[in-house]
Design an enzyme around this catalytic site. Sequence first.
Site, short mmCIF file in Angstrom:
data_model
loop_
_atom_site.label_atom_id
_atom_site.label_comp_id
_atom_site.label_asym_id
_atom_site.label_seq_id
_atom_site.Cartn_x
_atom_site.Cartn_y
_atom_site.Cartn_z
CE LYS A 1 -3.77 -2.47 2.25
NZ LYS A 1 -4.45 -2.84 3.49
CD GLN B 1 -3.36 -4.09 6.84
OE1 GLN B 1 -3.24 -3.11 6.13
NE2 GLN B 1 -3.93 -5.21 6.39
CG ASP C 1 -9.74 -0.29 4.99
OD1 ASP C 1 -9.43 -0.38 3.79
OD2 ASP C 1 -9.11 -0.84 5.91
#
Length: 275
Positions: free
Chosen positions: A48, A92, A115
Amino acid sequence: MGKPVADEILGRVRGLVAQSAARGRRPPHLAVVYVGDDPASAVYIRQKQRAAAKVGIETNLQHLPATVGIGDLLAIIDRLNGDPGVDAILVQMPLPAGLDPDLVLERVRADKDADGLHPLNLGRLLAGGRGPRPCTPAGVMALLAHYGQETAGRRALVIGRSRLVGWPVAILLTQAQATVTVAHSRTRDLPRLLAEAEIVVAAAGHPGLVEARHVALGAVVVDVGITRTEEGLRGDVDPGVAERAAALSPVPGGVGPLTVAMLLNNTWEAYSRAL
Ligand code: NAD
């Protein structure tokens, strides 16, 4: 198969970031919160960050020990929420045992939710409103659209009902006019459902769950599953399915690159909304 689609999305984001820089604006900034030492998470975070650098998005990694208390973790999220130089925040997953992911995901400000997993944004998804879409489900839809796979009126089977993948995929496919069945760990007779499905999205995390003999001839199959085995990364779909399916997304190199592209697209959107 996923890479050209991801490259197209990343190219668009790179262009927008460059245009914004030409107007003298600072680059978009994504804060990444990584708790513990899960090796797969470390790989995903590196991917990422590398992709972000390529499109001109800055990232900042907050790496915390697995022993961090929930209070300290929430305080770090609060600080990032209040920092005007941070446009989007990614926590994460998975978090180490003992840290409640719901509490953490809810603490991220909904307008900085990279997200698309904040309950408010999941509600907007359900309502068909604006807001960041969960990255992997949005990637599945982008893959289907890029390869011209019709969804309207087709029978789709989503295997998995997680908040991260299966459930949002089912909502997005329904909004794209498919007739959707959701299978999960308590589903009986998966082979019967597979035999009827024209589109299959497999997101269970069980290698080989979808067997070639059960898939309908000409079905379109998207394999979201990623499991690390001694032979390498495995999807949920037996590779032999390629012989029966009209199209099968591979693992790796299918949905994975799109998850990253959608994360950076969400970061750009959060940045540009705040301008
Ligand atoms: P999860 O464990 O939260 O959910 C798995 C789901 O599969 C559950 O809803 C469960 O009911 C269902 N399931 C389990 N066994 C089943 C069975 N035998 N039959 C039918 N359904 C069954 O996992 P998740 O976070 O949703 O991830 C699913 C998979 O997708 C994992 O392999 C994960 O690594 C992968 N993943 C890939 C990406 C990507 O970018 N490609 C992103 C996220 C997750």
